[in-house]
Design a protein around this motif. Structure first.
Motif, mmCIF file in Angstrom:
data_model
loop_
_atom_site.group_PDB
_atom_site.id
_atom_site.type_symbol
_atom_site.label_atom_id
_atom_site.label_comp_id
_atom_site.label_asym_id
_atom_site.label_seq_id
_atom_site.Cartn_x
_atom_site.Cartn_y
_atom_site.Cartn_z
ATOM 1 N N LEU A 41 0.740 -1.490 -0.186
ATOM 2 C CA LEU A 41 -0.058 -0.019 0.162
ATOM 3 C C LEU A 41 0.392 1.390 -0.428
ATOM 4 C CD1 LEU A 41 -2.941 1.001 0.100
ATOM 5 C CD2 LEU A 41 -1.914 1.622 2.294
ATOM 6 N N ALA A 42 0.914 1.975 -0.880
ATOM 7 C CA ALA A 42 1.813 3.005 -1.651
ATOM 8 C C ALA A 42 0.662 5.070 -1.166
ATOM 9 C CB ALA A 42 2.531 2.838 -2.250
ATOM 10 N N ILE A 43 0.493 5.965 -0.453
ATOM 11 C CA ILE A 43 -0.361 6.594 -0.754
ATOM 12 C C ILE A 43 1.053 7.871 -0.774
ATOM 13 C CG2 ILE A 43 -2.276 5.555 0.018
ATOM 14 C CD1 ILE A 43 -1.476 6.627 2.756
ATOM 15 N N GLY A 44 0.167 8.672 -1.590
ATOM 16 C CA GLY A 44 0.795 10.377 -0.958
ATOM 17 C C GLY A 44 -0.064 11.490 0.102
ATOM 18 N N LEU A 45 0.617 11.755 0.582
ATOM 19 C CA LEU A 45 -0.236 12.565 1.440
ATOM 20 C C LEU A 45 -0.393 14.360 1.411
ATOM 21 C CD1 LEU A 45 -1.601 12.430 3.764
ATOM 22 C CD2 LEU A 45 -0.114 11.944 5.201
ATOM 23 N N SER A 46 -1.421 15.025 1.533
ATOM 24 C CA SER A 46 -0.489 16.553 1.492
ATOM 25 C C SER A 46 -1.703 16.945 1.880
ATOM 26 C CB SER A 46 -1.415 16.551 -0.151
ATOM 27 O OG SER A 46 -0.792 17.694 -0.625
ATOM 28 N N SER A 47 -2.030 18.648 1.752
ATOM 29 C CA SER A 47 -3.005 18.887 2.498
ATOM 30 C C SER A 47 -4.113 18.694 2.352
ATOM 31 C CB SER A 47 -2.254 20.694 2.542
ATOM 32 O OG SER A 47 -2.599 21.297 1.093
ATOM 33 N N ARG A 48 -5.316 19.750 3.146
ATOM 34 C CA ARG A 48 -6.556 19.562 2.110
ATOM 35 C C ARG A 48 -6.995 19.771 1.116
ATOM 36 N NH1 ARG A 48 -6.767 20.147 7.781
ATOM 37 N NH2 ARG A 48 -8.703 19.217 9.483
ATOM 38 N N LYS A 49 -5.722 21.203 1.049
ATOM 39 C CA LYS A 49 -6.061 22.005 -0.207
ATOM 40 C C LYS A 49 -6.142 21.058 -2.215
ATOM 41 C CE LYS A 49 -5.436 25.964 -3.274
ATOM 42 N NZ LYS A 49 -5.390 25.202 -4.100
ATOM 43 N N ASN A 50 -4.937 20.037 -1.715
ATOM 44 C CA ASN A 50 -4.735 18.670 -2.559
ATOM 45 C C ASN A 50 -5.809 17.562 -2.934
ATOM 46 O OD1 ASN A 50 -2.786 20.486 -4.085
ATOM 47 N ND2 ASN A 50 -1.460 19.497 -2.609
ATOM 48 N N LEU A 51 -6.281 17.842 -1.673
ATOM 49 C CA LEU A 51 -6.740 16.518 -1.417
ATOM 50 C C LEU A 51 -8.830 16.415 -1.693
ATOM 51 C CD1 LEU A 51 -4.388 13.514 1.233
ATOM 52 C CD2 LEU A 51 -5.027 13.208 -2.174
ATOM 53 N N CYS A 52 -8.537 17.156 -0.925
ATOM 54 C CA CYS A 52 -10.799 17.593 -0.443
ATOM 55 C C CYS A 52 -11.550 17.425 -2.447
ATOM 56 C CB CYS A 52 -10.753 18.967 -0.029
ATOM 57 S SG CYS A 52 -12.568 19.203 0.505
ATOM 58 N N ILE A 53 -12.326 17.056 -1.847
ATOM 59 C CA ILE A 53 -13.726 16.079 -2.854
ATOM 60 C C ILE A 53 -14.929 17.772 -2.937
ATOM 61 C CG2 ILE A 53 -12.285 14.047 -4.119
ATOM 62 C CD1 ILE A 53 -13.762 13.051 -2.550
ATOM 63 N N ASN A 54 -14.559 18.238 -1.644
ATOM 64 C CA ASN A 54 -16.081 19.214 -1.502
ATOM 65 C C ASN A 54 -15.677 20.334 -2.412
ATOM 66 O OD1 ASN A 54 -18.074 20.594 -0.394
ATOM 67 N ND2 ASN A 54 -17.816 18.942 0.983
ATOM 68 N N GLN A 55 -16.806 20.211 -3.197
ATOM 69 C CA GLN A 55 -16.429 21.675 -3.743
ATOM 70 C C GLN A 55 -17.020 22.892 -2.704
ATOM 71 O OE1 GLN A 55 -15.931 21.880 -7.621
ATOM 72 N NE2 GLN A 55 -15.567 19.326 -7.140
ATOM 73 N N ARG A 56 -18.091 22.869 -2.208
ATOM 74 C CA ARG A 56 -17.726 24.216 -1.187
ATOM 75 C C ARG A 56 -16.481 24.138 -0.951
ATOM 76 N NH1 ARG A 56 -22.027 22.819 2.603
ATOM 77 N NH2 ARG A 56 -22.017 20.710 1.586
ATOM 78 N N VAL A 57 -15.733 23.277 -0.504
ATOM 79 C CA VAL A 57 -14.656 24.160 0.141
ATOM 80 C C VAL A 57 -13.513 24.050 -0.383
ATOM 81 C CG1 VAL A 57 -13.047 22.854 1.587
ATOM 82 C CG2 VAL A 57 -14.753 22.238 1.989
ATOM 83 N N LEU A 58 -13.218 23.573 -1.793
ATOM 84 C CA LEU A 58 -12.597 23.767 -2.447
ATOM 85 C C LEU A 58 -12.842 25.138 -3.097
ATOM 86 C CD1 LEU A 58 -12.092 20.051 -4.953
ATOM 87 C CD2 LEU A 58 -10.373 21.598 -2.786
ATOM 88 N N ALA A 59 -13.673 25.953 -2.869
ATOM 89 C CA ALA A 59 -14.213 26.719 -3.593
ATOM 90 C C ALA A 59 -12.401 28.225 -3.029
ATOM 91 C CB ALA A 59 -15.331 27.711 -3.013
ATOM 92 N N ALA A 60 -12.498 27.867 -1.676
ATOM 93 C CA ALA A 60 -12.043 28.477 -0.789
ATOM 94 C C ALA A 60 -10.218 29.012 -1.639
ATOM 95 C CB ALA A 60 -11.221 28.612 0.385
ATOM 96 N N GLU A 61 -9.938 30.240 -1.822
ATOM 97 C CA GLU A 61 -8.702 30.479 -2.037
ATOM 98 C C GLU A 61 -7.156 29.649 -2.184
ATOM 99 O OE1 GLU A 61 -8.759 34.163 -0.883
ATOM 100 O OE2 GLU A 61 -10.005 33.363 -1.383
ATOM 101 N N LEU A 78 -2.001 11.440 -5.558
ATOM 102 C CA LEU A 78 -3.000 11.962 -5.143
ATOM 103 C C LEU A 78 -4.768 12.451 -5.793
ATOM 104 C CD1 LEU A 78 -1.401 14.955 -3.713
ATOM 105 C CD2 LEU A 78 -1.483 13.392 -3.361
ATOM 106 N N GLN A 79 -3.729 11.695 -7.308
ATOM 107 C CA GLN A 79 -5.317 12.045 -8.441
ATOM 108 C C GLN A 79 -6.383 10.698 -8.273
ATOM 109 O OE1 GLN A 79 -6.483 13.583 -10.747
ATOM 110 N NE2 GLN A 79 -8.296 12.268 -11.436
ATOM 111 N N ASP A 80 -5.519 9.536 -7.385
ATOM 112 C CA ASP A 80 -6.333 8.455 -7.503
ATOM 113 C C ASP A 80 -6.707 8.372 -5.891
ATOM 114 O OD1 ASP A 80 -5.154 7.478 -9.481
ATOM 115 O OD2 ASP A 80 -3.187 6.368 -8.999
#
Lengths: 414, 759
Positions: B105-125, B177-179
């Motif tokens: 199992l190999a994963i990338g870990l990044s901030s919410r900015k790069n991982l979040c999938i909630n459109q409302r949250v992602l709207a923040a700049e 991250l995409q996966d």
């Protein structure tokens, strides 16, 4: 002979009358030349006994030649386009005035193009050439497609001056316009001799490249100074070749590489019947009006078999009825491209000591000894069919000019 | 192909391997065997990443009884994605050869900015506001409110993830991250929290340096990594600076004003709570009496701050009595902010050690060292109690507490510098108070101590013996590898004189000389006429670049350059620079040709590749020394001399040369590429400077190219470009040095490969 040839000769050995040679070469004293142009000391090496000798480049050059031959022979058995319509684009932007080739790039290119045009018609008697120049960011058509070497050469020599920027796109657009009208059996090609290192285009050159690709124009570029991405891209897209000249001699090689016909593009490889006329030579002393010069001429001409018009040179297209006029030797000359002789195999040094090989000490072609002065075998090759040995010079001669193997020809099955 | 290295069979996903990759793996394997740390320098473009990944994963596979976890640290998200993509390739190959047993199992870990999938949250700049937006939906008190009142919004992905509880697991595989985002969308689980959770189980974790080095983040993310891990720092030539930055804080007037606002708001909140829900405040007080053991039982979504000091340095004791009550703590912070404001009003540059600073805080503001030390944790606790979710608003007060805790914790390796204005612009008052860390080994020490093997690797780690001293650790292996090339595809040159044979340099006394600027200009004018496509120029600083471009503009040099190529300039504005880079690439693509002016140590010098035709030539104008009058640098130099016995000059040269090497290394990214590098300064010809360049550059730097003038360089460039444009044999041919080995070659050659690859 030109400068490059002379330089090559010197590298290859005999430096006997070096000094007087140099004097007349550029008309410059030795101290007037910058060290940059002639690093003569770099062409020297020390031999075992500490003497300075010119570097023996023969083996290196031969290796290059062989590599070229191999790559050509890989495509040997495929169909080739014998009727070619080639535009030669000569870059006359201000970069062509640079003096890194003597006396200038422009003059040197003109000289090479002249040699190329002659060689081209020699090898492709059925084909036609047109000339285009790039100057001040625009492309001019110097001569239209035609089969007469002399008229092209004259037109080019008369127009040798350069200025402004180069524009690859304009040149391609112009050429594409011309070549689009060519009948489908003809092979459309462009050979660009590019001096400049940039191109100032009015629009998107990528679209033009795609357009050329669509009209099946094979674009090749020979650069004079360094590799440019856009040229590489152009050649890759259209299936042409891209090469950079190292020096004048190399440039000559590169240009002449374009003389033999390239393999046919797959979509074009349909067999086509083409109507041709084989004109008779006009009788000595007969006076007739020449259709190409529009004046009365005595003798020395050919009569079109269909409309009886007189033309001065072959091959050409009859001005009156539009029939393609050729002579049968022309056709025959085009023939060898289809059935080239196989490249010869290099004989590895280890095999040279086998007793069988010790017997044959001479080249089958020129009868010269295959041993060099120190009584060792130098590099030599043999024909894969008749197993006769040949020296390197004969190898080149047989493949490039003779197109017949003397060993195989003289061998008669009993 | 399979490669046998001692007792480990390495599965390598390609059919051929470079000899230096093989040598690299052998050294790495020995370091792993010895359970020690190592430093490995290998030029970019030689496949470092895949060699590393292949060896470490194969090493784990061959020793199933003691599995090793791989923690791979990269600098940017882009590099992270690249690494994971390579790993995916490798993983597929291993699974194909070994069956399902090889699954990891190999994963990338990044901030919410790069991982979040909630459109409302992602709207923040920006990153902080994304974090805050996420917290607004996922904080425990928000969710408990939502349970009562259906109008309160929550994040459906997080809710689903929570509902799945321990069932929320990633099946084995390699996830970029995409996966992860895809997987999250499919299952309706929050990829951010899922990946945070899976970190404990993953065999390979790829993330940013910060997650391991910055104690603020590391405390949350990385504390559960087991000891038997291999930590890799890729592109680690700047690791000492990263370490230092992680422990440095700077406070400006805006920060203090912002902090005051924050305090006022918190005051109001406390009043409100007192009126409505006084029991919460009392509960917090009780908890604090019992000590700070609170972090362990907080829900994952609430833990967002960790102490900026390193874990070992935090005392396990109760919060001092004087800040246990919320309003008392606010008073303390008020006094601290007030005191700092007073300090910022100074007219002179001041430099102080933490000890005397703490003493002065104590006497003027009445806050003792222990109180300072607890500021950060106390703030954390208070903000949780007050149920503050818009954390991005409270960055200022966090900075202040961060500062207070660091000052309170460390007595050595730091200094406090107050500058009333920028040295370069003395008329504009811009007071700044900096707590700067001088000792890179502080931040990396916990990592080095905790993990079994730490691998530090990069294209430029020269001189390789300096890094262990700077970071204060003992590597078991430190090696530098060459690049095996089929042809000499890099051409470094040292240009010492201009076309008029006068020396060129950016030395302080020469830099304003118009002759030097003219000579530099001439060099560029000549070069643009012989080099095709892209040229990159690096200057030592923005101010020098501005000066010299001004000069060139006045003397029409710029115009001459523009006749051949378009000119693009890097600015401090990221958007502008990105646009310039974009157009630069376009100009190179379409054949117009372009020059890019950039600055050493800038964003471009660090992260942007100019491979292939985007960079046929790079010119380094001058030696990129740091601004030597900077107070922070001086303090650091002094510290390095006193503590590690590293001479000032040595460190400055080392730092300048690694930047220069980094800049010129931008042009060559693979073996098929070629490029020229011009070091335009007479100081490069001196041995002490030159010898600090990485060995893969040095080995191509011929003696004849050490003292060139413009016309000679021009001639060499012409010849080089012609030579490189010729077709060549990519495998290195049958005879001579082989540069691409198949499995058979490897078995035949045995250990002979190693010789010659190592310096």
């Amino acid at each position: 002979m030109n400068n490059g040839g002379k330089r090559r000769l010197r590298e290859n050995g005999d430096r006997g009358d070096d000094d007087d040679d140099d004097m007349e070469e550029d008309g410059l004293e030795a101290w007037e030349r910058t060290y940059a142009d002639e690093r003569s000391w770099e062409a020297l090496q020390e031999d075992e006994s500490g003497f300075l000798r010119p570097i023996d480049n023969k083996a290196v050059h031969h290796a290059q030649y062989r590599r070229r031959l191999q790559s050509l022979s890989a495509t040997a058995r495929i169909q080739k386009g014998l009727i070619r319509f080639l535009f030669v684009v000569v870059d006359l932007s201000k970069a062509a005035a640079e003096m890194d080739y003597r006396p200038s790039r422009m003059v040197m290119i003109a000289k090479q193009v002249e040699a190329f045009i002659r060689e081209f018609f020699d090898q492709n008697p059925l084909s036609q050439i047109g000339l285009v120049t790039i100057k001040d960011g625009v492309a001019h058509s110097l001569t239209e497609l035609g089969g007469s070497p002399e008229s092209h050469i004259k037109a080019l020599m008369g127009k040798l001056e350069c200025s402004g920027d180069g524009s690859l796109q304009n040149a391609l657009e112009l050429v594409q316009g011309y070549l689009d009208q060519i009948p489908s059996y003809g092979h459309r090609e462009v050979l660009i001799l590019y001096s400049a290192l940039s191109t100032c285009d009015p629009g998107d050159i990528m679209q033009t490249i795609q357009k050329c690709k669509k009209s099946k124009i094979r674009c090749s570029v020979i650069g004079l100074s360094a590799e440019m991405y856009i040229c590489k891209h152009l050649c890759q897209e259209t299936g042409g070749s891209y090469s950079i000249a190292l020096d004048e001699a190399h440039l000559k090689d590169l240009i002449l590489e374009h003389a033999p016909p390239p393999p046919a593009i797959a979509e074009f490889a349909v067999a086509n019947l083409i109507k041709m006329g084989f004109p008779q030579r006009a009788a000595e002393g007969s006076i007739s009006i020449c259709s190409c010069h529009k004046e009365a001429k005595i003798g020395e001409g050919y009569i079109c078999p269909r409309c009886k018009a007189r033309v001065c040179e072959l091959p050409t297209e009859c001005r009156v009825c539009g029939l393609t006029l050729v002579s049968s030797p022309h056709l025959a000359r085009s023939y060898h491209h289809l059935f080239p002789i196989a490249p010869f195999d290099e004989v590895p040094p280890s095999r040279q000591f086998e007793p069988h090989h010790r017997l044959q000490k001479t080249c089958f072609g020129c009868q010269q000894s295959l041993r060099n002065p120190s009584n060792k075998f130098s590099l030599y090759v043999e024909c894969p069919k008749c197993k006769q040995p040949f020296c390197l010079d004969c190898d080149i001669y047989i493949h490039e000019s003779l197109h017949n193997c003397p060993g195989c020809e003289s061998f008669r099955p009993s | 192909m399979k490669v046998q290295i001692e007792d480990v069979t390495v599965y390598f996903p390609y059919d051929n391997i470079y000899p230096e990759q093989y040598a690299y793996m052998v050294e790495l394997k020995r370091a792993l065997d010895a359970k020690g740390h190592c430093l490995l320098e290998m030029p970019t473009g030689t496949g470092k990443t895949i060699a590393l990944l292949s060896l470490i994963t194969s090493y784990t596979l061959s020793k199933p009884q003691s599995p090793v976890k791989l923690i791979y640290c990269t600098r940017t998200v882009h590099e992270m994605e690249k690494t994971l993509a390579e790993l995916k390739l490798l993983h597929n190959y291993q699974v194909k050869n070994l069956g399902l047993a090889a699954r990891i199992l190999a994963i990338g870990l990044s901030s919410r900015k790069n991982l979040c999938i909630n459109q409302r949250v992602l709207a923040a700049e920006n990153r902080d506001s994304v974090d805050a937006a996420c917290r607004k939906l996922t904080a425990s008190w928000v969710r408990s409110k939502a349970a009562e009142n259906s109008n309160v919004r929550t994040c459906e992905f997080f809710e689903n993830y929570e509902r799945a509880a321990s069932g929320a697991l990633l099946p084995p595989g390699v996830y970029t991250l995409q996966d992860l985002r895809e997987f999250g969308k499919q299952n309706g689980w929050c990829p951010y929290f899922l990946s945070r959770h899976m970190v404990q189980f993953a065999n390979v974790v790829v993330y940013n340096y910060q997650y391991l080095l910055d104690p603020k983040v590391a405390g949350i993310i990385s504390k559960e990594m087991q000891k038997e891990s291999v930590v890799v720092f890729d592109e680690a030539h700047n690791i000492d600076n990263v370490c230092i930055e992680a422990l440095s804080v700077s406070v400006r007037r805006q920060t203090l004003d912002g902090a005051s606002r924050n305090l006022t708001r918190m005051q109001q909140e406390i009043e409100r709570f007192k009126a409505t829900d006084a029991s919460r405040l009392r509960a917090e007080y009780n908890r604090l009496v019992e000590g700070l053991a609170l972090r362990g039982d907080l829900p994952a979504s609430d833990s967002w701050l960790a102490n900026p000091a390193l874990p070992d340095d935090i005392l396990k004791e109760a919060v001092p009595g004087n800040i246990r009550r919320a309003e008392h703590f606010l008073h303390v912070l008020h006094r601290l902010v007030h005191y700092l404001k007073g300090r910022l009003d100074t007219e002179n540059v001041e430099k102080e050690s933490p000890v005397s600073f703490v003493a002065s805080v104590n006497s003027h503001a009445g806050i003792d060292q222990k109180t300072l030390k607890f500021c950060y944790d106390r703030l954390h606790s208070l903000m949780l109690t007050l149920e503050i979710t818009d954390t991005d608003e409270f960055l200022h007060i966090q900075t202040i507490c961060d500062f207070a805790t660091l000052v309170g914790t460390y007595a050595r390796g730091f200094s406090i510098i107050i500058e009333p204005f920028d040295e370069r612009m003395p008329h504009i008052p811009d007071p700044v108070l900096q707590l700067s860390c001088h000792d890179a080994s502080l931040a990396i020490k916990p990592v080095i101590d905790r993990f079994q093997s730490v691998v530090i690797t990069s294209g430029t780690l020269s001189p390789i013996d300096l890094y262990p001293r700077l970071l204060n650790f003992h590597p078991v292996v430190s090696r530098s590898f060459t690049m095996s090339l089929t042809r000499d595809c890099i051409c470094p040159m040292v240009l010492t004189r201009g076309s008029d044979q006068l020396p060129v340099s950016t030395k302080f006394d020469m830099r304003s000389d118009p002759g030097v600027a003219r000579n530099y200009g001439k060099l560029l004018v000549e070069m643009v006429s012989v080099v095709p496509d892209g040229i990159v120029c690096f200057f030592v600083s923005y101010s020098y670049m501005d000066d010299i471009i001004n000069h060139w503009n006045q003397h029409d040099i710029l115009k001459e350059i523009m006749q051949h190529k378009l000119v693009f300039i890097e600015t401090q504005d990221v958007v502008e620079t990105t646009l310039a880079l974009d157009n630069y690439r376009k100009a190179c693509d379409c054949g117009r040709g372009a020059v890019f002016f950039s600055v050493a140590r800038g964003k471009v010098a660090e992260g942007i590749d100019f491979d292939q035709h985007y960079g046929r030539l790079v010119i380094m104008f001058g030696v990129p020394f740091q601004y030597t009058l900077s107070k922070i640098l001086l303090a650091r130099l002094e510290y390095l001399r006193d503590t590690f016995q590293i001479k000032e000059g040595d460190f400055l040269t080392f730092d300048a040369l690694r930047q220069a090497a980094q800049c010129v290394g931008r042009v060559i990214r693979s073996k098929a590429d070629y490029g020229m590098m011009i070091f335009a300064d007479k100081r490069y010809s001196r041995h002490d400077k030159r010898s600090k360049l990485p060995s893969w550059i040095l080995s191509h730097l011929r003696d004849a190219h050490l003292n060139l003038s413009t016309d000679m360089a021009l001639y060499i460039a012409r010849e080089f470009l012609r030579k490189m444009a010729q077709p060549y044999d990519k495998t290195g041919g049958s005879g001579g040095r082989k540069t691409l080995l198949s499995q058979e070659d490897l078995e035949k050659m045995g250990d002979n490969i190693l010789q010659g690859m190592v310096y």
